[in-house]
Design an enzyme around this catalytic site. Structure first.
Site, PDB file in Angstrom:
ATOM      1  N   LYS A  39      21.432  -3.434  21.588  1.00 19.66           N
ATOM      2  CA  LYS A  39      20.657  -4.227  20.912  1.00 19.66           C
ATOM      3  C   LYS A  39      20.321  -5.050  22.329  1.00 19.66           C
ATOM      4  O   LYS A  39      19.248  -5.254  22.193  1.00 19.66           O
ATOM      5  CB  LYS A  39      21.297  -5.806  20.234  1.00 19.66           C
ATOM      6  CG  LYS A  39      21.571  -5.169  18.813  1.00 19.66           C
ATOM      7  CD  LYS A  39      22.217  -5.676  17.478  1.00 19.66           C
ATOM      8  CE  LYS A  39      21.907  -5.693  16.463  1.00 19.66           C
ATOM      9  NZ  LYS A  39      22.587  -6.271  15.496  1.00 19.66           N
ATOM     10  N   ASP A  45      17.723 -10.391  12.860  1.00 16.04           N
ATOM     11  CA  ASP A  45      19.289 -10.759  12.354  1.00 16.04           C
ATOM     12  C   ASP A  45      19.665 -12.566  11.749  1.00 16.04           C
ATOM     13  O   ASP A  45      20.153 -12.965  10.820  1.00 16.04           O
ATOM     14  CB  ASP A  45      20.473 -10.618  13.905  1.00 16.04           C
ATOM     15  CG  ASP A  45      20.905  -9.247  13.755  1.00 16.04           C
ATOM     16  OD1 ASP A  45      20.788  -7.909  12.178  1.00 16.04           O
ATOM     17  OD2 ASP A  45      20.987  -8.686  15.061  1.00 16.04           O
ATOM     18  N   GLY A  60      27.668  -9.161  19.860  1.00 17.07           N
ATOM     19  CA  GLY A  60      26.471  -9.153  19.787  1.00 17.07           C
ATOM     20  C   GLY A  60      26.375 -10.390  18.879  1.00 17.07           C
ATOM     21  O   GLY A  60      25.341 -11.304  18.302  1.00 17.07           O
ATOM     22  N   ARG A  83      35.237 -14.671  26.412  1.00 19.01           N
ATOM     23  CA  ARG A  83      33.638 -14.386  26.199  1.00 19.01           C
ATOM     24  C   ARG A  83      33.128 -15.905  25.004  1.00 19.01           C
ATOM     25  O   ARG A  83      32.390 -15.990  25.132  1.00 19.01           O
ATOM     26  CB  ARG A  83      34.022 -13.197  25.405  1.00 19.01           C
ATOM     27  CG  ARG A  83      34.469 -12.152  25.507  1.00 19.01           C
ATOM     28  CD  ARG A  83      34.054 -10.471  25.103  1.00 19.01           C
ATOM     29  NE  ARG A  83      32.897 -10.175  24.037  1.00 19.01           N
ATOM     30  CZ  ARG A  83      32.822  -9.514  23.901  1.00 19.01           C
ATOM     31  NH1 ARG A  83      33.514  -8.799  23.256  1.00 19.01           N
ATOM     32  NH2 ARG A  83      31.290  -9.061  23.252  1.00 19.01           N
TER      33      ARG A  83
HETATM   34  P1  ATR Z   1      28.843  -7.086  17.450  1.00 20.21           P
HETATM   35  O1  ATR Z   1      28.160  -6.501  18.455  1.00 20.21           O
HETATM   36  O2  ATR Z   1      29.315  -6.602  16.253  1.00 20.21           O
HETATM   37  O3  ATR Z   1      29.782  -8.308  17.591  1.00 20.21           O
HETATM   38  P2  ATR Z   1      30.880  -6.534  20.001  1.00 20.21           P
HETATM   39  O4  ATR Z   1      30.480  -6.551  20.864  1.00 20.21           O
HETATM   40  O5  ATR Z   1      32.077  -5.628  20.162  1.00 20.21           O
HETATM   41  O6  ATR Z   1      30.884  -6.653  18.536  1.00 20.21           O
HETATM   42  O7  ATR Z   1      32.594  -7.817  19.108  1.00 20.21           O
HETATM   43  C1  ATR Z   1      32.823  -7.627  18.648  1.00 20.21           C
HETATM   44  C2  ATR Z   1      34.035  -8.912  18.226  1.00 20.21           C
HETATM   45  O8  ATR Z   1      35.851  -8.374  17.324  1.00 20.21           O
HETATM   46  C3  ATR Z   1      34.272  -9.686  19.390  1.00 20.21           C
HETATM   47  O9  ATR Z   1      34.562 -10.485  19.336  1.00 20.21           O
HETATM   48  C4  ATR Z   1      36.228  -8.603  19.826  1.00 20.21           C
HETATM   49  O10 ATR Z   1      36.804  -9.613  20.228  1.00 20.21           O
HETATM   50  P3  ATR Z   1      37.577  -9.608  21.677  1.00 20.21           P
HETATM   51  O11 ATR Z   1      36.294 -10.385  22.637  1.00 20.21           O
HETATM   52  O12 ATR Z   1      38.276 -10.050  22.254  1.00 20.21           O
HETATM   53  O13 ATR Z   1      37.135  -8.550  22.566  1.00 20.21           O
HETATM   54  C5  ATR Z   1      36.411  -9.343  17.820  1.00 20.21           C
HETATM   55  N1  ATR Z   1      37.451  -8.539  17.982  1.00 20.21           N
HETATM   56  C6  ATR Z   1      38.262  -6.822  17.017  1.00 20.21           C
HETATM   57  N2  ATR Z   1      38.268  -6.309  16.894  1.00 20.21           N
HETATM   58  C7  ATR Z   1      39.698  -7.453  17.304  1.00 20.21           C
HETATM   59  C8  ATR Z   1      41.049  -7.532  16.230  1.00 20.21           C
HETATM   60  N3  ATR Z   1      42.028  -6.528  16.866  1.00 20.21           N
HETATM   61  N4  ATR Z   1      41.462  -9.323  16.731  1.00 20.21           N
HETATM   62  C9  ATR Z   1      40.433  -9.839  16.725  1.00 20.21           C
HETATM   63  N5  ATR Z   1      39.175  -9.602  17.220  1.00 20.21           N
HETATM   64  C10 ATR Z   1      38.793  -8.776  17.587  1.00 20.21           C
END
Ligand code: ATR
Length: 285
Positions: A72, A108, A136, A162
Protein backbone atom coordinates in the site's frame (compact mmCIF):
# COMPACT_ATOMS: atom_id res chain seq x y z
CA UNK A 1 -19.60 -16.06 -13.20
CA UNK A 2 -20.12 -14.72 -16.73
CA UNK A 3 -17.80 -12.46 -18.71
CA UNK A 4 -16.95 -11.94 -22.37
CA UNK A 5 -13.70 -11.22 -24.21
CA UNK A 6 -14.49 -7.50 -23.77
CA UNK A 7 -14.64 -7.83 -19.98
CA UNK A 8 -13.17 -5.14 -17.76
CA UNK A 9 -10.34 -6.41 -15.61
CA UNK A 10 -10.19 -5.60 -11.89
CA UNK A 11 -7.00 -6.56 -10.08
CA UNK A 12 -5.85 -7.12 -6.50
CA UNK A 13 -2.10 -6.62 -5.98
CA UNK A 14 -0.55 -8.21 -2.91
CA UNK A 15 1.92 -10.75 -1.61
CA UNK A 16 0.48 -13.08 -0.49
CA UNK A 17 -3.02 -12.70 -1.94
CA UNK A 18 -4.42 -16.23 -1.91
CA UNK A 19 -6.09 -15.69 1.49
CA UNK A 20 -7.96 -12.54 0.41
CA UNK A 21 -11.75 -12.43 0.35
CA UNK A 22 -11.83 -9.42 -1.97
CA UNK A 23 -12.13 -11.52 -5.16
CA UNK A 24 -15.20 -13.38 -3.93
CA UNK A 25 -16.74 -10.14 -2.63
CA UNK A 26 -16.02 -7.97 -5.69
CA UNK A 27 -16.99 -10.64 -8.23
CA UNK A 28 -20.32 -10.95 -6.41
CA UNK A 29 -20.76 -7.17 -6.72
CA UNK A 30 -19.85 -7.18 -10.44
CA UNK A 31 -22.28 -9.99 -11.10
CA UNK A 32 -25.10 -8.38 -9.13
CA UNK A 33 -24.57 -5.15 -11.10
CA UNK A 34 -24.58 -7.02 -14.44
CA UNK A 35 -21.13 -5.66 -15.27
CA UNK A 36 -19.08 -7.56 -17.83
CA UNK A 37 -16.00 -7.79 -15.63
CA UNK A 38 -13.70 -10.00 -13.64
CA UNK A 39 -11.75 -9.33 -10.41
CA UNK A 40 -8.55 -11.36 -10.10
CA UNK A 41 -5.69 -11.60 -7.61
CA UNK A 42 -2.24 -10.73 -8.96
CA UNK A 43 0.49 -11.91 -6.62
CA UNK A 44 3.55 -9.73 -7.12
CA UNK A 45 6.67 -9.02 -5.08
CA UNK A 46 7.68 -5.44 -4.29
CA UNK A 47 10.38 -5.46 -6.95
CA UNK A 48 7.76 -6.24 -9.61
CA UNK A 49 5.14 -3.69 -8.54
CA UNK A 50 6.41 -0.75 -10.68
CA UNK A 51 6.22 -2.86 -13.86
CA UNK A 52 2.81 -4.21 -12.84
CA UNK A 53 1.49 -0.65 -12.39
CA UNK A 54 3.05 0.45 -15.68
CA UNK A 55 1.14 -2.32 -17.45
CA UNK A 56 -2.14 -0.86 -16.17
CA UNK A 57 -1.55 2.35 -18.09
CA UNK A 58 -1.69 0.54 -21.40
CA UNK A 59 -4.57 -1.77 -20.54
CA UNK A 60 -7.63 -0.53 -22.46
CA UNK A 61 -9.99 -2.76 -20.48
CA UNK A 62 -8.60 -1.85 -17.02
CA UNK A 63 -11.52 -1.56 -14.61
CA UNK A 64 -9.69 -0.73 -11.37
CA UNK A 65 -7.41 -2.23 -8.75
CA UNK A 66 -6.97 -2.84 -5.06
CA UNK A 67 -3.66 -2.99 -3.27
CA UNK A 68 -3.07 -5.03 -0.14
CA UNK A 69 -0.21 -6.01 2.19
CA UNK A 70 2.66 -5.23 1.78
CA UNK A 71 2.28 -2.83 -1.17
CA UNK A 72 0.00 0.00 0.00
CA UNK A 73 2.82 2.44 0.73
CA UNK A 74 4.76 1.60 -2.42
CA UNK A 75 1.58 2.05 -4.50
CA UNK A 76 1.31 5.58 -3.05
CA UNK A 77 4.51 6.46 -4.93
CA UNK A 78 3.47 4.74 -8.19
CA UNK A 79 0.18 6.53 -8.97
CA UNK A 80 -0.15 9.92 -10.72
CA UNK A 81 -2.61 11.66 -8.39
CA UNK A 82 -4.08 11.03 -4.94
CA UNK A 83 -7.39 11.48 -3.19
CA UNK A 84 -7.22 13.53 0.04
CA UNK A 85 -7.68 10.33 2.10
CA UNK A 86 -4.74 8.57 0.41
CA UNK A 87 -2.60 11.69 0.77
CA UNK A 88 -3.42 11.91 4.50
CA UNK A 89 -2.65 8.24 5.22
CA UNK A 90 0.38 7.97 2.92
CA UNK A 91 -0.93 4.70 1.46
CA UNK A 92 -3.12 3.55 -1.44
CA UNK A 93 -5.56 0.61 -1.35
CA UNK A 94 -7.57 1.49 -4.47
CA UNK A 95 -6.45 2.51 -7.97
CA UNK A 96 -8.80 4.16 -10.45
CA UNK A 97 -8.17 4.97 -14.13
CA UNK A 98 -8.99 8.67 -14.70
CA UNK A 99 -8.33 10.37 -18.07
CA UNK A 100 -5.32 8.20 -18.79
CA UNK A 101 -3.93 8.71 -15.29
CA UNK A 102 -3.83 6.44 -12.28
CA UNK A 103 -5.64 7.92 -9.29
CA UNK A 104 -4.67 6.46 -5.90
CA UNK A 105 -7.39 6.34 -3.24
CA UNK A 106 -7.60 4.91 0.25
CA UNK A 107 -10.99 3.59 1.36
CA UNK A 108 -9.77 1.79 4.52
CA UNK A 109 -10.36 4.70 6.90
CA UNK A 110 -13.81 5.61 5.60
CA UNK A 111 -14.76 1.92 5.59
CA UNK A 112 -13.65 1.66 9.21
CA UNK A 113 -15.57 4.79 10.29
CA UNK A 114 -18.72 3.66 8.49
CA UNK A 115 -18.51 0.29 10.20
CA UNK A 116 -18.13 1.99 13.62
CA UNK A 117 -21.15 4.14 12.89
CA UNK A 118 -23.43 1.50 11.38
CA UNK A 119 -22.52 -1.46 13.56
CA UNK A 120 -22.18 0.31 16.91
CA UNK A 121 -23.56 3.83 16.41
CA UNK A 122 -20.14 5.00 17.68
CA UNK A 123 -19.17 8.59 16.95
CA UNK A 124 -15.47 9.15 17.77
CA UNK A 125 -15.56 12.91 18.44
CA UNK A 126 -14.06 13.76 21.83
CA UNK A 127 -13.57 10.12 22.79
CA UNK A 128 -10.27 8.62 24.00
CA UNK A 129 -9.30 5.67 21.79
CA UNK A 130 -6.56 3.04 21.95
CA UNK A 131 -5.08 1.47 18.83
CA UNK A 132 -3.15 -1.78 19.26
CA UNK A 133 -0.43 -2.05 16.60
CA UNK A 134 1.49 0.49 14.55
CA UNK A 135 1.66 -0.97 11.03
CA UNK A 136 -0.16 0.04 7.85
CA UNK A 137 -3.63 -0.88 9.12
CA UNK A 138 -3.02 1.09 12.34
CA UNK A 139 -2.05 4.13 10.29
CA UNK A 140 -5.34 4.15 8.34
CA UNK A 141 -7.34 3.65 11.55
CA UNK A 142 -5.40 6.32 13.49
CA UNK A 143 -5.73 8.96 10.76
CA UNK A 144 -9.45 8.29 10.28
CA UNK A 145 -10.14 8.42 14.04
CA UNK A 146 -8.12 11.63 14.37
CA UNK A 147 -9.98 13.20 11.46
CA UNK A 148 -13.28 12.16 13.02
CA UNK A 149 -12.32 14.05 16.19
CA UNK A 150 -11.30 11.22 18.54
CA UNK A 151 -8.93 12.53 21.23
CA UNK A 152 -6.60 11.59 22.78
CA UNK A 153 -5.31 8.70 20.69
CA UNK A 154 -3.00 6.15 22.26
CA UNK A 155 -1.04 3.81 20.04
CA UNK A 156 0.20 0.71 21.83
CA UNK A 157 2.73 -1.49 20.09
CA UNK A 158 5.23 -4.27 20.82
CA UNK A 159 7.94 -2.18 19.16
CA UNK A 160 7.68 1.20 20.89
CA UNK A 161 9.63 3.12 18.21
CA UNK A 162 6.92 2.33 15.64
CA UNK A 163 4.19 3.43 18.08
CA UNK A 164 5.99 6.74 18.71
CA UNK A 165 6.65 7.33 15.06
CA UNK A 166 2.98 6.78 14.13
CA UNK A 167 1.88 9.01 17.03
CA UNK A 168 4.14 11.77 15.77
CA UNK A 169 2.85 11.30 12.21
CA UNK A 170 -0.78 11.70 13.35
CA UNK A 171 0.03 14.70 15.53
CA UNK A 172 1.93 16.44 12.73
CA UNK A 173 -0.74 15.73 10.08
CA UNK A 174 -3.89 16.43 12.09
CA UNK A 175 -2.85 18.02 15.38
CA UNK A 176 -4.60 15.39 17.51
CA UNK A 177 -3.00 14.65 20.87
CA UNK A 178 -1.48 11.20 20.23
CA UNK A 179 0.89 9.12 22.34
CA UNK A 180 2.88 6.02 21.46
CA UNK A 181 3.38 3.43 24.21
CA UNK A 182 5.06 0.04 24.47
CA UNK A 183 2.86 -2.95 25.27
CA UNK A 184 4.67 -3.27 28.61
CA UNK A 185 4.62 0.45 29.48
CA UNK A 186 3.44 0.97 33.10
CA UNK A 187 0.99 3.66 31.86
CA UNK A 188 -0.67 1.28 29.43
CA UNK A 189 -3.18 -0.47 31.77
CA UNK A 190 -4.71 2.77 33.11
CA UNK A 191 -4.88 4.21 29.60
CA UNK A 192 -6.75 1.22 28.21
CA UNK A 193 -9.17 1.19 31.17
CA UNK A 194 -10.17 4.80 30.49
CA UNK A 195 -10.79 4.60 26.77
CA UNK A 196 -14.08 4.35 24.90
CA UNK A 197 -12.74 2.31 22.00
CA UNK A 198 -9.99 -0.30 21.65
CA UNK A 199 -9.04 -1.29 18.09
CA UNK A 200 -6.82 -4.26 17.36
CA UNK A 201 -4.86 -3.75 14.15
CA UNK A 202 -2.13 -6.31 14.94
CA UNK A 203 -2.04 -9.76 13.41
CA UNK A 204 -2.47 -11.31 16.87
CA UNK A 205 -5.69 -13.33 16.66
CA UNK A 206 -5.34 -14.49 13.05
CA UNK A 207 -4.35 -17.86 14.44
CA UNK A 208 -7.37 -19.19 16.39
CA UNK A 209 -4.96 -20.39 19.11
CA UNK A 210 -3.64 -16.82 19.72
CA UNK A 211 -4.22 -15.17 23.08
CA UNK A 212 -5.61 -11.60 23.13
CA UNK A 213 -2.93 -8.98 22.33
CA UNK A 214 -3.51 -7.29 25.74
CA UNK A 215 -4.64 -8.51 29.15
CA UNK A 216 -8.45 -8.69 28.72
CA UNK A 217 -9.02 -7.72 32.36
CA UNK A 218 -8.18 -4.16 31.23
CA UNK A 219 -11.33 -4.04 29.09
CA UNK A 220 -14.10 -2.19 30.89
CA UNK A 221 -17.76 -2.99 30.41
CA UNK A 222 -19.30 -0.36 28.15
CA UNK A 223 -16.17 0.10 26.03
CA UNK A 224 -16.33 -0.80 22.35
CA UNK A 225 -13.74 -3.36 21.21
CA UNK A 226 -13.05 -3.61 17.49
CA UNK A 227 -10.88 -6.29 15.90
CA UNK A 228 -9.87 -5.72 12.28
CA UNK A 229 -9.42 -9.48 11.92
CA UNK A 230 -12.37 -11.08 10.14
CA UNK A 231 -11.22 -14.70 10.05
CA UNK A 232 -11.82 -16.14 12.62
CA UNK A 233 -14.98 -14.05 13.00
CA UNK A 234 -14.59 -14.04 16.78
CA UNK A 235 -11.01 -13.66 18.01
CA UNK A 236 -9.94 -14.36 21.61
CA UNK A 237 -9.92 -10.57 22.16
CA UNK A 238 -13.58 -10.24 21.13
CA UNK A 239 -14.62 -13.33 23.07
CA UNK A 240 -13.01 -12.04 26.27
CA UNK A 241 -14.32 -8.52 25.69
CA UNK A 242 -17.87 -9.81 25.29
CA UNK A 243 -17.55 -11.79 28.54
CA UNK A 244 -16.67 -8.54 30.29
CA UNK A 245 -19.69 -6.66 29.00
CA UNK A 246 -18.00 -4.76 26.18
CA UNK A 247 -19.63 -4.21 22.82
CA UNK A 248 -17.63 -5.93 20.08
CA UNK A 249 -17.18 -5.66 16.30
CA UNK A 250 -15.17 -7.93 14.01
CA UNK A 251 -13.45 -6.91 10.78
CA UNK A 252 -16.01 -8.09 8.23
CA UNK A 253 -17.88 -4.77 8.12
CA UNK A 254 -14.75 -2.75 7.42
CA UNK A 255 -13.78 -5.19 4.66
CA UNK A 256 -17.23 -4.83 3.12
CA UNK A 257 -17.42 -1.04 3.34
CA UNK A 258 -13.90 -0.35 2.06
CA UNK A 259 -14.69 -2.68 -0.86
CA UNK A 260 -18.05 -1.01 -1.55
CA UNK A 261 -16.34 2.41 -1.67
CA UNK A 262 -13.69 1.05 -4.06
CA UNK A 263 -16.38 -0.41 -6.33
CA UNK A 264 -18.16 2.93 -6.44
CA UNK A 265 -14.93 4.74 -7.37
CA UNK A 266 -14.28 2.29 -10.22
CA UNK A 267 -17.78 2.10 -11.68
CA UNK A 268 -19.58 5.24 -10.53
CA UNK A 269 -22.35 3.06 -9.07
CA UNK A 270 -23.11 1.84 -5.56
CA UNK A 271 -22.73 -1.94 -5.44
CA UNK A 272 -25.20 -4.41 -3.97
CA UNK A 273 -23.86 -4.60 -0.43
CA UNK A 274 -26.26 -7.47 0.26
CA UNK A 275 -24.59 -9.54 -2.49
CA UNK A 276 -21.13 -8.62 -1.21
CA UNK A 277 -22.01 -9.41 2.39
CA UNK A 278 -23.58 -12.73 1.42
CA UNK A 279 -20.43 -13.70 -0.52
CA UNK A 280 -18.22 -12.75 2.43
CA UNK A 281 -20.25 -14.48 5.10
CA UNK A 282 -20.43 -17.65 2.98
CA UNK A 283 -16.68 -17.58 2.36
CA UNK A 284 -15.81 -17.01 6.03
CA UNK A 285 -18.15 -19.78 7.17
P1 ATR B 1 -0.36 -4.25 8.66
O1 ATR B 1 0.04 -3.44 7.48
O2 ATR B 1 -1.41 -5.29 8.37
O3 ATR B 1 -0.75 -3.40 9.83
P2 ATR B 1 2.31 -4.74 9.70
O4 ATR B 1 2.79 -3.43 9.20
O5 ATR B 1 3.18 -5.94 9.49
O6 ATR B 1 0.92 -5.15 9.05
O7 ATR B 1 1.95 -4.60 11.26
C1 ATR B 1 1.66 -5.68 12.06
C2 ATR B 1 1.41 -5.17 13.48
O8 ATR B 1 1.13 -6.31 14.31
C3 ATR B 1 2.59 -4.46 14.09
O9 ATR B 1 2.11 -3.47 14.95
C4 ATR B 1 3.27 -5.58 14.88
O10 ATR B 1 4.06 -5.14 15.96
P3 ATR B 1 5.61 -4.75 15.74
O11 ATR B 1 5.60 -3.36 15.16
O12 ATR B 1 6.21 -4.81 17.09
O13 ATR B 1 6.18 -5.77 14.79
C5 ATR B 1 2.06 -6.31 15.40
N1 ATR B 1 2.37 -7.69 15.78
C6 ATR B 1 2.60 -8.73 14.96
N2 ATR B 1 2.84 -9.86 15.66
C7 ATR B 1 2.76 -9.52 16.98
C8 ATR B 1 2.88 -10.24 18.21
N3 ATR B 1 3.14 -11.55 18.24
N4 ATR B 1 2.70 -9.55 19.37
C9 ATR B 1 2.43 -8.23 19.36
N5 ATR B 1 2.29 -7.50 18.23
C10 ATR B 1 2.45 -8.13 17.05
Amino acid sequence: MKFTAAAKLFILFGDPVAHSLSPVMQNAALQAAGIDGLYIPWRVQSAGLPAAFESLRGMENFGGANVTVPHKEQAFALVDTLTPEAAAVGAVNTVVARDGHLLGANTDGLGFLRSLHEEADFLPRGKPCVILGAGGAARAVAVSLAEAGAEPLIIVNRTVERARSLAEFVYRKIGTSTTGLALDDPQMPATVRECALVVNTTSVGLNPADHPPIDPSLLQSGALVYDLIYRPRETALLREAKRRGCRVIGGLGMLLYQGALAFELWTGHKPSEAAMRHALVTAVA
